[in-house]
Scaffold this motif. Structure first.
Motif, PDB file in Angstrom:
ATOM      1  N   GLY A 178      -0.184   5.949   9.309  1.00 37.43           N
ATOM      2  CA  GLY A 178       1.067   5.099   9.496  1.00 37.43           C
ATOM      3  C   GLY A 178       1.474   4.371   8.447  1.00 37.43           C
ATOM      4  N   ASN A 179       0.713   4.182   7.167  1.00 36.51           N
ATOM      5  CA  ASN A 179       1.239   3.381   6.237  1.00 36.51           C
ATOM      6  C   ASN A 179       2.275   4.102   5.307  1.00 36.51           C
ATOM      7  N   HIS A 180       3.471   4.065   5.767  1.00 28.49           N
ATOM      8  CA  HIS A 180       4.521   4.796   5.306  1.00 28.49           C
ATOM      9  C   HIS A 180       4.975   4.397   4.113  1.00 28.49           C
ATOM     10  N   ASP A 181       5.046   3.068   3.888  1.00 25.90           N
ATOM     11  CA  ASP A 181       5.640   2.567   2.764  1.00 25.90           C
ATOM     12  C   ASP A 181       4.582   2.633   1.560  1.00 25.90           C
ATOM     13  N   ALA A 182       3.204   2.576   1.860  1.00 25.23           N
ATOM     14  CA  ALA A 182       2.294   2.910   0.665  1.00 25.23           C
ATOM     15  C   ALA A 182       2.368   4.392   0.434  1.00 25.23           C
ATOM     16  N   ARG A 191       4.031   8.876  -3.465  1.00 24.88           N
ATOM     17  CA  ARG A 191       4.820   9.852  -3.887  1.00 24.88           C
ATOM     18  C   ARG A 191       5.318   9.419  -5.114  1.00 24.88           C
ATOM     19  N   ARG A 192       6.349   8.505  -5.207  1.00 25.78           N
ATOM     20  CA  ARG A 192       6.876   8.195  -6.321  1.00 25.78           C
ATOM     21  C   ARG A 192       6.233   7.892  -7.731  1.00 25.78           C
ATOM     22  N   LEU A 193       4.921   7.901  -7.458  1.00 28.67           N
ATOM     23  CA  LEU A 193       4.004   7.705  -8.650  1.00 28.67           C
ATOM     24  C   LEU A 193       3.266   9.270  -9.083  1.00 28.67           C
ATOM     25  N   ARG A 230       5.954  -7.938  -2.825  1.00 29.01           N
ATOM     26  CA  ARG A 230       6.034  -6.438  -2.959  1.00 29.01           C
ATOM     27  C   ARG A 230       7.416  -6.059  -3.411  1.00 29.01           C
ATOM     28  N   GLY A 231       7.713  -4.901  -4.034  1.00 32.11           N
ATOM     29  CA  GLY A 231       8.612  -4.370  -4.388  1.00 32.11           C
ATOM     30  C   GLY A 231       9.307  -4.903  -5.460  1.00 32.11           C
ATOM     31  N   GLY A 232       8.616  -5.289  -6.359  1.00 30.05           N
ATOM     32  CA  GLY A 232       9.014  -5.866  -7.702  1.00 30.05           C
ATOM     33  C   GLY A 232       8.221  -5.449  -8.784  1.00 30.05           C
ATOM     34  N   GLY A 233       7.417  -4.382  -8.624  1.00 31.88           N
ATOM     35  CA  GLY A 233       6.902  -3.304  -9.694  1.00 31.88           C
ATOM     36  C   GLY A 233       5.554  -3.747 -10.055  1.00 31.88           C
ATOM     37  N   ILE A 234       4.812  -4.765  -9.439  1.00 34.02           N
ATOM     38  CA  ILE A 234       3.634  -5.048  -9.491  1.00 34.02           C
ATOM     39  C   ILE A 234       2.578  -3.781  -9.197  1.00 34.02           C
ATOM     40  N   GLY A 235       2.754  -3.248  -8.021  1.00 26.45           N
ATOM     41  CA  GLY A 235       1.908  -1.867  -7.760  1.00 26.45           C
ATOM     42  C   GLY A 235       1.932  -1.047  -8.674  1.00 26.45           C
ATOM     43  N   ARG A 236       3.136  -0.761  -9.181  1.00 26.56           N
ATOM     44  CA  ARG A 236       3.265   0.227 -10.201  1.00 26.56           C
ATOM     45  C   ARG A 236       2.608   0.104 -11.379  1.00 26.56           C
ATOM     46  N   ARG A 237       2.571  -1.239 -11.912  1.00 31.10           N
ATOM     47  CA  ARG A 237       2.131  -1.587 -13.118  1.00 31.10           C
ATOM     48  C   ARG A 237       0.364  -1.651 -12.936  1.00 31.10           C
ATOM     49  N   ASN A 285      -9.048  -0.002  -3.370  1.00 27.04           N
ATOM     50  CA  ASN A 285      -7.979  -0.918  -3.035  1.00 27.04           C
ATOM     51  C   ASN A 285      -6.868  -1.187  -3.831  1.00 27.04           C
ATOM     52  N   LEU A 286      -5.833  -1.334  -3.141  1.00 34.73           N
ATOM     53  CA  LEU A 286      -4.686  -1.690  -4.153  1.00 34.73           C
ATOM     54  C   LEU A 286      -3.749  -2.436  -3.286  1.00 34.73           C
ATOM     55  N   HIS A 287      -3.438  -3.841  -3.549  1.00 33.28           N
ATOM     56  CA  HIS A 287      -2.796  -4.541  -2.890  1.00 33.28           C
ATOM     57  C   HIS A 287      -1.904  -5.635  -3.474  1.00 33.28           C
ATOM     58  N   VAL A 288      -0.694  -5.646  -3.045  1.00 35.07           N
ATOM     59  CA  VAL A 288       0.037  -6.672  -3.751  1.00 35.07           C
ATOM     60  C   VAL A 288       0.524  -7.876  -2.723  1.00 35.07           C
ATOM     61  N   ALA A 289       0.542  -9.131  -2.962  1.00 38.55           N
ATOM     62  CA  ALA A 289       0.725 -10.288  -1.947  1.00 38.55           C
ATOM     63  C   ALA A 289       2.090 -10.000  -1.160  1.00 38.55           C
TER      64      ALA A 289
HETATM   65  C1  LIG Z   1       1.935  -0.277  -1.703  1.00 38.10           C
HETATM   66  C2  LIG Z   1       2.046  -1.314  -2.580  1.00 38.10           C
HETATM   67  C3  LIG Z   1       0.511  -1.788  -3.404  1.00 38.10           C
HETATM   68  C4  LIG Z   1       3.031  -0.888  -3.446  1.00 38.10           C
HETATM   69  O1  LIG Z   1       3.287  -2.119  -4.645  1.00 38.10           O
HETATM   70  P1  LIG Z   1       4.743  -2.643  -4.742  1.00 38.10           P
HETATM   71  O2  LIG Z   1       4.415  -3.632  -5.961  1.00 38.10           O
HETATM   72  O3  LIG Z   1       5.255  -3.048  -3.425  1.00 38.10           O
HETATM   73  O4  LIG Z   1       5.502  -1.659  -5.408  1.00 38.10           O
HETATM   74  P2  LIG Z   1       6.478  -1.213  -6.764  1.00 38.10           P
HETATM   75  O5  LIG Z   1       7.522  -2.276  -6.712  1.00 38.10           O
HETATM   76  O6  LIG Z   1       5.644  -1.309  -7.974  1.00 38.10           O
HETATM   77  O7  LIG Z   1       7.150   0.105  -6.484  1.00 38.10           O
HETATM   78  C5  LIG Z   1       7.011   1.048  -7.539  1.00 38.10           C
HETATM   79  C6  LIG Z   1       7.604   2.167  -7.108  1.00 38.10           C
HETATM   80  O8  LIG Z   1       7.563   2.957  -5.931  1.00 38.10           O
HETATM   81  C7  LIG Z   1       8.870   2.865  -5.154  1.00 38.10           C
HETATM   82  N1  LIG Z   1       8.401   2.377  -3.699  1.00 38.10           N
HETATM   83  C8  LIG Z   1       8.007   1.528  -3.021  1.00 38.10           C
HETATM   84  N2  LIG Z   1       7.811   1.606  -1.815  1.00 38.10           N
HETATM   85  C9  LIG Z   1       8.648   2.683  -1.595  1.00 38.10           C
HETATM   86  C10 LIG Z   1       8.697   3.595  -0.179  1.00 38.10           C
HETATM   87  N3  LIG Z   1       8.283   3.031   0.991  1.00 38.10           N
HETATM   88  N4  LIG Z   1       9.076   4.710  -0.295  1.00 38.10           N
HETATM   89  C11 LIG Z   1       9.290   5.288  -1.431  1.00 38.10           C
HETATM   90  N5  LIG Z   1       9.506   4.635  -2.661  1.00 38.10           N
HETATM   91  C12 LIG Z   1       8.551   3.654  -2.741  1.00 38.10           C
HETATM   92  C13 LIG Z   1       9.595   1.772  -5.410  1.00 38.10           C
HETATM   93  O9  LIG Z   1      11.060   1.919  -5.305  1.00 38.10           O
HETATM   94  C14 LIG Z   1       9.449   1.879  -7.177  1.00 38.10           C
HETATM   95  O10 LIG Z   1      10.312   3.092  -7.483  1.00 38.10           O
HETATM   96  P3  LIG Z   1      11.270   2.602  -8.314  1.00 38.10           P
HETATM   97  O11 LIG Z   1      10.756   1.561  -9.535  1.00 38.10           O
HETATM   98  O12 LIG Z   1      11.711   3.841  -9.176  1.00 38.10           O
HETATM   99  O13 LIG Z   1      12.425   1.903  -7.816  1.00 38.10           O
HETATM  100  C15 LIG Z   1       2.489  -2.775  -2.131  1.00 38.10           C
HETATM  101  O14 LIG Z   1       3.730  -2.644  -1.261  1.00 38.10           O
HETATM  102  C16 LIG Z   1       1.318  -3.220  -0.872  1.00 38.10           C
HETATM  103  O15 LIG Z   1       0.439  -4.052  -1.236  1.00 38.10           O
HETATM  104  N6  LIG Z   1       1.546  -2.848   0.146  1.00 38.10           N
HETATM  105  C17 LIG Z   1       0.818  -3.264   1.175  1.00 38.10           C
HETATM  106  C18 LIG Z   1      -0.610  -2.932   0.983  1.00 38.10           C
HETATM  107  C19 LIG Z   1      -0.897  -1.479   0.832  1.00 38.10           C
HETATM  108  O16 LIG Z   1      -0.707  -0.686   1.956  1.00 38.10           O
HETATM  109  N7  LIG Z   1      -1.936  -0.929   0.166  1.00 38.10           N
HETATM  110  C20 LIG Z   1      -2.083   0.383  -0.313  1.00 38.10           C
HETATM  111  C21 LIG Z   1      -3.296   0.821   0.578  1.00 38.10           C
HETATM  112  S1  LIG Z   1      -3.801   2.522   0.585  1.00 38.10           S
END
Ligand SMILES: CC(C)(COP(=O)(O)OP(=O)(O)OC[C@H]1O[C@@H](n2cnc3c(N)ncnc32)[C@H](O)[C@@H]1OP(=O)(O)O)[C@@H](O)C(=O)NCCC(=O)NCCS
Length: 175
Positions: A128-132, A137-139, A97-104, A89-93
């Motif tokens: 279908g979770n294209h954002d994750a 991929r970015r990581l 989201r989008g503030g670097g917490i997931g990366r850290r 599991n990895l989840h950000v509130a």
């Molecule tokens: C997926 C998730 C954990 C990412 O955490 P986050 O804090 O939102 O992501 P970050 O801000 O740390 O992003 C880190 C990098 O990924 C990139 N990134 C984030 N979303 C992206 C996307 N949809 N496409 C491409 N790059 C993306 C960011 O631009 C950032 O890169 P940068 O620093 O070079 O700009 C968070 O959005 C989340 O909780 N989503 C909902 C729950 C979920 O889907 N969890 C995963 C289950 S498998």
């Protein structure tokens, strides 16, 4: 806002379950059935986190991201094989989201997993979770072949995503 990442304790169980449930409802809407997300999912997640903290697993990693007013993210990983860990599991509130917490969180998890002797890590992400998927991929995560996994009893298409170099993932997590 200052965010501290620290190991989770049993006292965090209810807050993690609550964030998990809110995150599922926002991120998995349309990917899992509404009846499941708005029905049994909350109870199942609360029970799952209660069970997790009642078990002793020395090679697991559970980290929370703490804002001044509470938990805004978490990551959990367990052993899959002796060398390979599974990020379960990895989840950000939703509002954070989008503030670097997931990366850290990913970077810190990789560091802790290396310390515990793991060499690689994988997770499963819903097709279908294209954002994750973009985030992984970015990581540097590498997607494998699609398969179906039962989530809450529903066959769900997921991709495995693997990192074979934990040091690189740790570095990708930033300082
Ligand atoms: C997926 C998730 C954990 C990412 O955490 P986050 O804090 O939102 O992501 P970050 O801000 O740390 O992003 C880190 C990098 O990924 C990139 N990134 C984030 N979303 C992206 C996307 N949809 N496409 C491409 N790059 C993306 C960011 O631009 C950032 O890169 P940068 O620093 O070079 O700009 C968070 O959005 C989340 O909780 N989503 C909902 C729950 C979920 O889907 N969890 C995963 C289950 S498998």
């Amino acid at each position: 806002m200052t965010i501290e990442i620290r190991p989770a304790t049993a006292a965090d169980s209810a807050a993690i379950a609550d964030l998990h449930q809110r995150s599922w409802r926002s991120a998995y809407r349309g990917l899992l059935p509404d009846g499941y997300l708005d029905g049994p999912a909350a109870g199942e997640l609360a029970a799952r986190w209660g069970r997790t903290f009642s078990k002793d697993e020395p090679r697991r990693v559970i980290l929370v991201a703490m804002a001044p007013d509470g938990i805004v993210g978490f990551v959990a990983a367990w052993p899959n094989t002796a060398r390979m860990a599974l990020i379960d599991n990895l989840h950000v509130a939703p509002g954070q989201r989008g503030g670097g917490i997931g990366r850290r969180l990913m970077g810190r998890a990789a560091a802790e997993l290396r310390r515990l002797g793991f060499e690689a890590v994988f997770l499963e992400v819903i097709e279908g979770n294209h954002d994750a998927r973009g985030f992984y991929r970015r990581l540097g995560g590498i997607e494998g072949e699609l398969f179906f996994e039962p989530i809450g009893g529903h066959p769900t298409p997921v991709f495995p995503v693997t990192w074979d170099d934990l040091a690189a993932l740790e570095a990708a997590g930033g300082p």
